[in-house]
Structure formats: C-alpha cells, structure tokens
Design a protein around this motif. Structure first.
Motif, PDB file in Angstrom:
ATOM      1  N   GLY A  60       0.448  -1.340   0.130  1.00 52.28           N
ATOM      2  CA  GLY A  60      -0.079   0.168   0.159  1.00 52.28           C
ATOM      3  C   GLY A  60       0.187   1.227   0.246  1.00 52.28           C
ATOM      4  N   ALA A  61       2.055   1.262   0.402  1.00 53.10           N
ATOM      5  CA  ALA A  61       3.325   2.376   0.113  1.00 53.10           C
ATOM      6  C   ALA A  61       3.136   2.850  -1.080  1.00 53.10           C
ATOM      7  CB  ALA A  61       4.424   2.342   1.125  1.00 53.10           C
ATOM      8  N   ALA A  62       3.839   4.400  -1.187  1.00 56.11           N
ATOM      9  CA  ALA A  62       4.344   4.491  -2.509  1.00 56.11           C
ATOM     10  C   ALA A  62       5.805   4.037  -3.299  1.00 56.11           C
ATOM     11  CB  ALA A  62       4.136   5.746  -2.786  1.00 56.11           C
ATOM     12  N   ARG A  63       5.485   3.822  -4.552  1.00 58.85           N
ATOM     13  CA  ARG A  63       6.500   3.126  -5.612  1.00 58.85           C
ATOM     14  C   ARG A  63       8.354   3.966  -4.581  1.00 58.85           C
ATOM     15  NH1 ARG A  63       9.660  -0.390  -5.937  1.00 58.85           N
ATOM     16  NH2 ARG A  63       9.960  -2.503  -7.131  1.00 58.85           N
ATOM     17  N   GLY A  64       8.255   5.221  -4.980  1.00 58.81           N
ATOM     18  CA  GLY A  64       8.867   6.029  -5.296  1.00 58.81           C
ATOM     19  C   GLY A  64       8.770   6.065  -7.032  1.00 58.81           C
ATOM     20  N   LEU A  65       7.598   6.296  -6.967  1.00 64.29           N
ATOM     21  CA  LEU A  65       7.502   6.602  -9.164  1.00 64.29           C
ATOM     22  C   LEU A  65       8.015   8.076  -9.498  1.00 64.29           C
ATOM     23  CD1 LEU A  65       4.695   4.250 -10.166  1.00 64.29           C
ATOM     24  CD2 LEU A  65       6.772   4.219 -10.708  1.00 64.29           C
ATOM     25  N   GLY A  66       8.161   8.786  -8.535  1.00 68.04           N
ATOM     26  CA  GLY A  66       8.093  10.534  -8.926  1.00 68.04           C
ATOM     27  C   GLY A  66       9.122  10.551  -8.973  1.00 68.04           C
ATOM     28  N   ARG A  67      10.601   9.691  -9.181  1.00 68.25           N
ATOM     29  CA  ARG A  67      11.287  10.386  -9.225  1.00 68.25           C
ATOM     30  C   ARG A  67      11.914   9.714 -10.661  1.00 68.25           C
ATOM     31  NH1 ARG A  67      16.468  11.975  -9.226  1.00 68.25           N
ATOM     32  NH2 ARG A  67      18.494  10.815  -9.756  1.00 68.25           N
ATOM     33  N   VAL A  68      11.035   8.684 -11.594  1.00 70.28           N
ATOM     34  CA  VAL A  68      10.839   8.918 -12.957  1.00 70.28           C
ATOM     35  C   VAL A  68      10.714  10.549 -13.793  1.00 70.28           C
ATOM     36  CG1 VAL A  68       9.705   8.170 -15.063  1.00 70.28           C
ATOM     37  CG2 VAL A  68      10.328   6.744 -12.941  1.00 70.28           C
ATOM     38  N   VAL A  69       9.632  10.834 -12.951  1.00 72.00           N
ATOM     39  CA  VAL A  69       9.092  12.623 -13.565  1.00 72.00           C
ATOM     40  C   VAL A  69      10.561  12.932 -13.040  1.00 72.00           C
ATOM     41  CG1 VAL A  69       7.890  14.641 -13.175  1.00 72.00           C
ATOM     42  CG2 VAL A  69       6.995  11.773 -12.913  1.00 72.00           C
ATOM     43  N   GLU A  70      11.387  13.082 -12.209  1.00 71.04           N
ATOM     44  CA  GLU A  70      12.828  13.983 -11.892  1.00 71.04           C
ATOM     45  C   GLU A  70      13.895  14.142 -12.457  1.00 71.04           C
ATOM     46  OE1 GLU A  70      13.951  12.585  -7.851  1.00 71.04           O
ATOM     47  OE2 GLU A  70      11.992  13.728  -6.925  1.00 71.04           O
ATOM     48  N   LEU A  71      13.699  12.769 -13.251  1.00 75.06           N
ATOM     49  CA  LEU A  71      14.827  11.943 -14.519  1.00 75.06           C
ATOM     50  C   LEU A  71      14.296  12.582 -15.612  1.00 75.06           C
ATOM     51  CD1 LEU A  71      15.157   8.170 -13.913  1.00 75.06           C
ATOM     52  CD2 LEU A  71      16.538  10.153 -12.829  1.00 75.06           C
ATOM     53  N   VAL A  72      12.668  12.669 -15.711  1.00 74.09           N
ATOM     54  CA  VAL A  72      12.176  13.732 -17.029  1.00 74.09           C
ATOM     55  C   VAL A  72      13.333  15.146 -17.315  1.00 74.09           C
ATOM     56  CG1 VAL A  72      10.778  14.016 -18.668  1.00 74.09           C
ATOM     57  CG2 VAL A  72      10.674  11.693 -18.056  1.00 74.09           C
ATOM     58  N   ASP A  73      12.704  15.578 -16.043  1.00 71.84           N
ATOM     59  CA  ASP A  73      12.754  17.392 -15.742  1.00 71.84           C
ATOM     60  C   ASP A  73      14.428  17.174 -16.135  1.00 71.84           C
ATOM     61  OD1 ASP A  73      10.028  17.089 -15.737  1.00 71.84           O
ATOM     62  OD2 ASP A  73      10.315  17.463 -13.942  1.00 71.84           O
ATOM     63  N   LEU A  74      14.684  16.747 -15.597  1.00 70.06           N
ATOM     64  CA  LEU A  74      16.633  16.764 -15.587  1.00 70.06           C
ATOM     65  C   LEU A  74      16.804  16.705 -16.803  1.00 70.06           C
ATOM     66  CD1 LEU A  74      17.787  14.347 -12.116  1.00 70.06           C
ATOM     67  CD2 LEU A  74      17.940  17.124 -12.374  1.00 70.06           C
ATOM     68  N   ALA A  75      16.936  15.917 -17.723  1.00 70.47           N
ATOM     69  CA  ALA A  75      17.333  15.434 -18.816  1.00 70.47           C
ATOM     70  C   ALA A  75      16.782  16.875 -19.727  1.00 70.47           C
ATOM     71  CB  ALA A  75      16.571  14.345 -19.236  1.00 70.47           C
ATOM     72  N   ARG A  76      16.351  17.686 -19.000  1.00 67.44           N
ATOM     73  CA  ARG A  76      15.169  18.222 -20.394  1.00 67.44           C
ATOM     74  C   ARG A  76      16.263  19.422 -19.624  1.00 67.44           C
ATOM     75  NH1 ARG A  76       8.681  18.513 -20.592  1.00 67.44           N
ATOM     76  NH2 ARG A  76       8.609  16.141 -21.946  1.00 67.44           N
ATOM     77  N   ALA A  77      16.703  19.786 -18.068  1.00 62.02           N
ATOM     78  CA  ALA A  77      17.141  20.499 -18.534  1.00 62.02           C
ATOM     79  C   ALA A  77      18.475  21.228 -19.107  1.00 62.02           C
ATOM     80  CB  ALA A  77      17.820  20.490 -16.662  1.00 62.02           C
TER      81      ALA A  77
END
Length: 227
Positions: free
Chosen positions: A210-227
C-alpha cells in the motif's frame, strides 16, 4: 543506466512497477490455516520471497511462461509447487489468488506519475511480460487515458529481456531508443532494455503493501534530462 540524452518517452513495466499484487504472505497464511498448517508472518514472507525471487531468474524467464495463458499457468504453478510440501495445494491457490491481474491495484503514486508525464507531453508505453491483455485493467482504474501503447509479450511474441519487445514499444511510440527510458523492477528482464539502446531505471525494492512505489523519481529524471 541513465544516459546524457534527453528523455522523450517513457516505458513502464506493469507488475511491481505500476500495479501491486495482492499481499501473497497473507494468502499463504490463509491457505495454510485451511490446510491445518501453522505458519507465522515471518515464515509466510520467506516462502513468498523465495518463490518470487526464483520467478525473476533467467531460467524461469526462458520457459516461455509469458507467451500464452496455458504456459503462464503451467510454469508459474510448477514454480509455486516448490512450497507444496510445506502447504499442500499452495501452487493452485497462489496462481488463482495472486497471479490473476484482476486482483492487482495501482500504487498510490502510479496515477500522479502518469498524469505528470502526460502534462509534460511525454508519451508512455507499457512493456510487460504477460499472457493476459492488461488494457482492461488500466481502463478499470481510469489509467488508460495516460497510456499511448502496450507492448505485451504474448502479442509481440518476444518476452523481456529480448530486445525486440523494447524496440517494438519504441516504434509504437515513434520514439528513438536512445531518448526512451525503461522503468521497471526486475534487473534481469527490464534491464534488458539497455541492450536495445534504451536508458534504464530499475526501481528500488518495494516498500510495505500500500506504500508509494517511488515513481516520482521518474518525473524528476525526465525534468533533469530536459534541463
């Protein structure tokens, strides 16, 4: 294995990445009680962990379990039968109550992550070793609107880590492999995307049910790759 290239598309594994299975140790304890077998929480967890980790080995992947429903049932049931000596009939119980995709539910951070990628204009595909059509299960959770393509092993005719399934998924999204990120939990099957030229992110071990999977990191990686 994140490269220097931007990330223009994201592929996700399904099970243990976006969707969580029914709590197998609880199923094991219930089946044990019905069979008159005593088993505590720790042992039930050990039994399941041993079976699930064995299921991720290259040997098990090579048995073709994800190319047809018959093979899926046969191979998984054979694996689960390793615990029959301890809990009679647990092979059938685990297959019917844990492996049925209808019983799996999205992690709490699945929808927010998929929505965030859609808001950024990043196409999303599902790449799964499975013998069942997963589209109805995404639709049932109102997640299908965030998914642009499904590359399922039984339809493609090639399971992960075969490069062909990743190449097919990229083609479906119209994305080059080098700017596509594969996200999964299995270092054997999901990491095979690297051989197809994709960037790869393997999630850390899952937390409590029931806990979060840590998928927010994926969005961070996408944003970092765009920076």
């Amino acid at each position: 294995m994140i490269g220097a290239s931007p990330i223009r598309a994201v592929l996700f594994d399904w099970g243990d990445t976006l969707f969580e299975s029914p709590h197998a140790p609880t199923v094991i304890q219930s089946a044990a009680r019905a069979a008159g077998v005593g088993i505590d929480d720790a042992e039930a967890r050990r039994v399941w962990d041993e079976l699930w980790e064995a299921g991720k080995t290259a040997e098990e992947h090579a048995k073709g379990r994800d190319l047809s429903r018959d093979a899926h049932r046969r191979v998984w049931t054979e694996l689960f039968s390793r615990a029959n000596a301890r809990i009679p009939g647990i092979d059938r119980v685990l297959y019917e109550r844990v492996m049925d995709p209808a019983g799996w539910i999205p992690y709490p951070d699945t929808a927010p992550t998929l929505r965030a990628l859609r808001d950024r204009g990043v196409p999303v595909g599902i790449v799964s070793n499975h013998a069942y059509d997963l589209r109805p299960y995404f639709a049932a959770k109102d997640l299908d609107r965030f998914v642009d393509a499904y590359a399922l092993s039984y339809e493609v005719g090639a399971p992960k880590p075969d490069p062909r399934i990743f190449q097919t998924a990229c083609a479906m999204l119209g994305a080059r492999p080098e700017v596509t990120l594969m996200v999964g939990d299995d270092p054997v099957s999901d990491a095979g995307a690297g051989a197809a030229g994709l960037q790869v992110y393997i999630l850390p071990a899952s937390a409590e049910p029931g806990a979060a999977r840590g998928l927010g990191r994926v969005v961070e990686l996408v944003d970092l790759a765009r920076a």
